[in-house]
Design an enzyme around this catalytic site. Structure first.
Site, PDB file in Angstrom:
ATOM      1  N   ARG A 143     -10.928  16.470   6.932  1.00 44.25           N
ATOM      2  CA  ARG A 143     -11.735  16.795   5.744  1.00 44.25           C
ATOM      3  C   ARG A 143     -13.130  17.232   6.154  1.00 44.25           C
ATOM      4  O   ARG A 143     -13.703  16.690   7.104  1.00 44.25           O
ATOM      5  CB  ARG A 143     -11.836  15.580   4.818  1.00 44.25           C
ATOM      6  CG  ARG A 143     -10.535  15.250   4.135  1.00 44.25           C
ATOM      7  CD  ARG A 143     -10.682  14.029   3.249  1.00 44.25           C
ATOM      8  NE  ARG A 143      -9.530  13.160   3.398  1.00 44.25           N
ATOM      9  CZ  ARG A 143      -9.557  11.842   3.271  1.00 44.25           C
ATOM     10  NH1 ARG A 143     -10.683  11.222   2.986  1.00 44.25           N
ATOM     11  NH2 ARG A 143      -8.461  11.143   3.431  1.00 44.25           N
ATOM     12  N   LEU A 145     -15.168   4.268   9.793  1.00 44.81           N
ATOM     13  CA  LEU A 145     -14.888   5.549  10.457  1.00 44.81           C
ATOM     14  C   LEU A 145     -13.448   5.559  10.939  1.00 44.81           C
ATOM     15  O   LEU A 145     -13.106   4.926  11.937  1.00 44.81           O
ATOM     16  CB  LEU A 145     -15.844   5.741  11.647  1.00 44.81           C
ATOM     17  CG  LEU A 145     -17.345   5.544  11.357  1.00 44.81           C
ATOM     18  CD1 LEU A 145     -18.153   5.622  12.647  1.00 44.81           C
ATOM     19  CD2 LEU A 145     -17.843   6.584  10.350  1.00 44.81           C
ATOM     20  N   GLY A 146     -12.587   6.251  10.191  1.00 46.04           N
ATOM     21  CA  GLY A 146     -11.174   6.368  10.574  1.00 46.04           C
ATOM     22  C   GLY A 146     -10.748   7.814  10.430  1.00 46.04           C
ATOM     23  O   GLY A 146     -11.546   8.721  10.667  1.00 46.04           O
ATOM     24  N   ASN A 147      -9.510   8.051  10.027  1.00 45.84           N
ATOM     25  CA  ASN A 147      -9.120   9.422   9.695  1.00 45.84           C
ATOM     26  C   ASN A 147      -9.967   9.924   8.537  1.00 45.84           C
ATOM     27  O   ASN A 147     -10.435  11.050   8.539  1.00 45.84           O
ATOM     28  CB  ASN A 147      -7.638   9.474   9.307  1.00 45.84           C
ATOM     29  CG  ASN A 147      -6.774   9.561  10.526  1.00 45.84           C
ATOM     30  OD1 ASN A 147      -7.103  10.252  11.479  1.00 45.84           O
ATOM     31  ND2 ASN A 147      -5.656   8.856  10.502  1.00 45.84           N
ATOM     32  N   ARG A 182      -2.722  -2.108  -3.261  1.00 45.88           N
ATOM     33  CA  ARG A 182      -3.884  -1.245  -3.099  1.00 45.88           C
ATOM     34  C   ARG A 182      -3.726  -0.082  -4.080  1.00 45.88           C
ATOM     35  O   ARG A 182      -2.694   0.585  -4.110  1.00 45.88           O
ATOM     36  CB  ARG A 182      -3.941  -0.705  -1.679  1.00 45.88           C
ATOM     37  CG  ARG A 182      -5.095   0.231  -1.504  1.00 45.88           C
ATOM     38  CD  ARG A 182      -4.852   1.205  -0.393  1.00 45.88           C
ATOM     39  NE  ARG A 182      -5.999   2.084  -0.270  1.00 45.88           N
ATOM     40  CZ  ARG A 182      -5.958   3.231   0.367  1.00 45.88           C
ATOM     41  NH1 ARG A 182      -4.844   3.632   0.950  1.00 45.88           N
ATOM     42  NH2 ARG A 182      -7.022   3.995   0.436  1.00 45.88           N
ATOM     43  N   ASN A 239       0.872  -1.183   0.000  1.00 45.25           N
ATOM     44  CA  ASN A 239       0.000   0.000   0.000  1.00 45.25           C
ATOM     45  C   ASN A 239       0.904   1.226   0.000  1.00 45.25           C
ATOM     46  O   ASN A 239       1.464   1.594   1.029  1.00 45.25           O
ATOM     47  CB  ASN A 239      -0.897  -0.036   1.242  1.00 45.25           C
ATOM     48  CG  ASN A 239      -1.833   1.162   1.313  1.00 45.25           C
ATOM     49  OD1 ASN A 239      -1.764   2.078   0.492  1.00 45.25           O
ATOM     50  ND2 ASN A 239      -2.706   1.157   2.305  1.00 45.25           N
ATOM     51  N   ARG A 292      -9.550  10.598  19.929  1.00 42.18           N
ATOM     52  CA  ARG A 292      -9.159  10.395  21.335  1.00 42.18           C
ATOM     53  C   ARG A 292      -8.901  11.736  22.013  1.00 42.18           C
ATOM     54  O   ARG A 292      -9.290  11.950  23.162  1.00 42.18           O
ATOM     55  CB  ARG A 292      -7.909   9.520  21.424  1.00 42.18           C
ATOM     56  CG  ARG A 292      -8.203   8.072  21.112  1.00 42.18           C
ATOM     57  CD  ARG A 292      -6.959   7.304  20.854  1.00 42.18           C
ATOM     58  NE  ARG A 292      -6.404   7.642  19.542  1.00 42.18           N
ATOM     59  CZ  ARG A 292      -5.557   6.882  18.854  1.00 42.18           C
ATOM     60  NH1 ARG A 292      -5.149   5.758  19.361  1.00 42.18           N
ATOM     61  NH2 ARG A 292      -5.123   7.240  17.679  1.00 42.18           N
ATOM     62  N   GLU A 294     -14.112   0.922  15.337  1.00 43.67           N
ATOM     63  CA  GLU A 294     -13.721  -0.245  16.138  1.00 43.67           C
ATOM     64  C   GLU A 294     -13.440   0.123  17.592  1.00 43.67           C
ATOM     65  O   GLU A 294     -13.586  -0.715  18.485  1.00 43.67           O
ATOM     66  CB  GLU A 294     -12.452  -0.880  15.540  1.00 43.67           C
ATOM     67  CG  GLU A 294     -12.695  -1.534  14.199  1.00 43.67           C
ATOM     68  CD  GLU A 294     -11.406  -1.836  13.443  1.00 43.67           C
ATOM     69  OE1 GLU A 294     -10.359  -2.028  14.088  1.00 43.67           O
ATOM     70  OE2 GLU A 294     -11.445  -1.870  12.203  1.00 43.67           O
ATOM     71  N   ASN A 295     -13.022   1.370  17.820  1.00 50.47           N
ATOM     72  CA  ASN A 295     -12.512   1.718  19.157  1.00 50.47           C
ATOM     73  C   ASN A 295     -13.335   2.716  19.955  1.00 50.47           C
ATOM     74  O   ASN A 295     -13.161   2.808  21.164  1.00 50.47           O
ATOM     75  CB  ASN A 295     -11.094   2.292  19.009  1.00 50.47           C
ATOM     76  CG  ASN A 295     -10.120   1.247  18.513  1.00 50.47           C
ATOM     77  OD1 ASN A 295      -9.929   0.224  19.152  1.00 50.47           O
ATOM     78  ND2 ASN A 295      -9.541   1.487  17.345  1.00 50.47           N
ATOM     79  N   HIS A 320     -12.741   3.419   0.008  1.00 49.63           N
ATOM     80  CA  HIS A 320     -12.751   2.413   1.083  1.00 49.63           C
ATOM     81  C   HIS A 320     -13.522   1.164   0.668  1.00 49.63           C
ATOM     82  O   HIS A 320     -13.999   0.398   1.508  1.00 49.63           O
ATOM     83  CB  HIS A 320     -13.414   2.934   2.375  1.00 49.63           C
ATOM     84  CG  HIS A 320     -12.730   4.063   3.054  1.00 49.63           C
ATOM     85  ND1 HIS A 320     -13.421   5.136   3.589  1.00 49.63           N
ATOM     86  CD2 HIS A 320     -11.422   4.297   3.298  1.00 49.63           C
ATOM     87  CE1 HIS A 320     -12.566   5.976   4.138  1.00 49.63           C
ATOM     88  NE2 HIS A 320     -11.337   5.505   3.978  1.00 49.63           N
ATOM     89  N   GLU A 323      -8.351  -4.851   5.111  1.00 49.90           N
ATOM     90  CA  GLU A 323      -8.223  -4.609   3.672  1.00 49.90           C
ATOM     91  C   GLU A 323      -7.068  -5.413   3.082  1.00 49.90           C
ATOM     92  O   GLU A 323      -7.141  -5.875   1.944  1.00 49.90           O
ATOM     93  CB  GLU A 323      -8.013  -3.112   3.431  1.00 49.90           C
ATOM     94  CG  GLU A 323      -9.269  -2.295   3.729  1.00 49.90           C
ATOM     95  CD  GLU A 323      -8.975  -0.875   4.120  1.00 49.90           C
ATOM     96  OE1 GLU A 323      -8.452  -0.647   5.229  1.00 49.90           O
ATOM     97  OE2 GLU A 323      -9.260   0.031   3.334  1.00 49.90           O
TER      98      GLU A 323
END
Ligand code: ADP
Length: 439
Positions: free
Chosen positions: A283, A251-253, A133, A49, A326, A375-376, A222, A425
């Site tokens: 973004r 849902l990530g960066n 990727r 990647n 966080r 996930e977190n 994604h 992925e």
């Protein structure tokens, strides 16, 4: 697995391999394959990647689908470049060394894999294939493909659609080709899974010529992650994906939400670029397009406005604290109002998309959270679903109280199953690579 019907869209290159083309997956077989080094047995697949200044890699043993080693090359072409390599079950080894370009990065990755202490290969001949990727395949590929000159030319044509991402991906492919010319390579595209969207979902309300002449439309990103978690969700439910309506929240960066009906994507929140959709780390997500012109006037150029919307907006721009959720949670705990606002905007946006996609599919059977935040972050899963009982969606606070594992978090007997599924992925890329080179 769904067969993709391409109609007579002459711009698509999938027929270049074979008229029978199937969507990316671990169980499908595609496409006019000629030379195959190893069809079965001890197959090792390297997944790459590439970013503009980074290269992530993972080596899989496809017998067991387990990762044997992984690593990250950072700051390629920048001072302080380094490679961090981890052999599964061992501590990571970080080496700082000048890495002027991706060719050198690939050389270091291969050396790390061969290293007698922390390596995993005794010879590069053990590598059966490399999967990459690739962010954008435009409308050219609705599935993963073996890379060859024709495919590479098509990916280069897609550069205007992803000027930041595709050049880096192509550089990585070319570096592997130079180092391992005999090893088959496969491209797995972020956009491919979303190619099944109906036209009324992917078109924008701008003059049709922008689509015809410039391919302006919703693509979605994604896709590999949405594909993986939707299929895993069906497996967990023990039901055929062809009978399910699933909403997947990556849902990530960067964040995107997809509506997966009967196994195929029917809508997704990212658009022509990954700037659209829910609020992200930096973004802006969905905004009134007129803001772009207004902002360009204020900032002095469209380029600067574009940078603000991509790199200085989102959770970071609203909170003024950080792009990392966080830090936002810490800010909220201290009573910071703008941290609270950024979190609420993200949560509200997710709720709205879930409602919209339930309507778009005529119902919903399952809701999946994945990626760093999904996930977190216990709190986002709870707040984003709080007002959705009218759809049969609810989250059990006790079941929801954990991080980073695969679990069902809706109450027993709930009409809609809500799940957390860690995305993978790299595994999808490795599976597709294996399928394509061994078909
Ligand atoms: P990327 O989109 O870069 O692949 P990830 O999917 O790894 O990103 O998500 C990274 C984000 O996940 C972080 O920026 C952070 O906002 C969020 N995150 C990670 N761990 C937690 C946590 N324990 N609680 C809340 N958010 C978290």
């Amino acid at each position: 697995m769904k067969r993709v019907v391409f109609g007579d869209d002459s711009d698509r290159l999938s027929h270049h391999m074979n008229p029978l083309v199937y969507l990316a997956s671990g169980t499908t077989y595609a496409i006019g394959v000629t030379t195959v080094k190893e069809a079965t047995g001890d197959m090792k697949v390297l997944v790459i990647n590439c970013g503009s200044s980074s290269l992530k890699y993972q080596l899989f043993d496809m017998e067991t689908e387990s990762p044997l080693a992984k690593g990250l090359v950072e700051r390629i072409g920048i001072d302080g470049s380094r490679i961090k390599h981890t052999k599964t079950g061992q501590d990571s080894v970080t080496t700082e060394t000048p890495i002027p370009d991706h060719k050198v990065a690939v050389k270091l990755v291969l050396e790390a894999l061969l290293n007698e202490n922390h390596g995993i290969l005794s010879s590069l001949d053990e590598l059966s294939a490399v999967g990459h990727r690739v962010v954008h395949a435009g409308e050219k590929f609705a599935c993963s493909v073996r890379l060859d000159d024709v495919v590479m030319a098509a990916l280069k044509e897609c550069i205007p659609l992803a000027p930041l991402h595709n050049p880096a991906n192509i550089t990585g492919i070319e570096a592997i080709t130079a180092a391992l010319p005999q090893v088959p390579q496969v491209g797995v595209f972020d956009t491919a899974f979303h190619q099944t969207m109906p036209k009324h979902a992917y078109m924008y309300g701008v003059p049709y010529r922008y689509y015809e002449e410039h391919k302006v439309r919703r693509y979605g990103f994604h896709g590999t992650s949405h594909f993986f978690v939707a299929h895993r969700c069906a497996e967990i439910l023990g039901r055929p994906i062809e009978n399910l309506k699933i909403i997947t929240c990556h849902l990530g960066n960067g964040s995107s939400i997809a509506a997966v009906k009967n196994g195929v994507c029917v809508d997704t929140s990212m658009g022509f670029t990954p700037l659209a959709g829910v609020l992200m780390g930096t973004r802006c997500g969905d905004i009134d397009p007129s803001i772009v012109r207004f902002m360009a006037d204020k900032e002095g150029s469209v380029e600067k406005a574009d940078t603000v919307l991509n790199k200085e907006s989102g959770v970071h721009g609203v909170s003024g604290i950080s792009s990392d959720l966080r830090d936002i949670e810490d800010g909220m705990a201290k009573g910071d109002e703008r941290a609270d606002l950024a979190f609420s905007m993200l949560s509200y946006g997710i709720t709205k998309y879930i409602g919209a996609y339930a309507a778009a599919m005529g119902g919903v059977d399952a809701l999946v959270f994945t990626a760093g935040i999904g996930e977190n972050c216990t709190m986002i899963r709870e707040t984003a679903t709080r007002d959705l009982a009218f759809l049969g969606i609810s989250v059990d606070p006790d079941k929801n109280d954990f991080r980073g594992e695969e679990r069902v978090i809706s109450p027993d007997g709930s009409p809609v199953s809500v799940m957390v599924i860690p995305t993978n992925e790299e595994l999808v890329i490795a599976r597709d690579t294996k399928s394509l080179v061994s078909a």
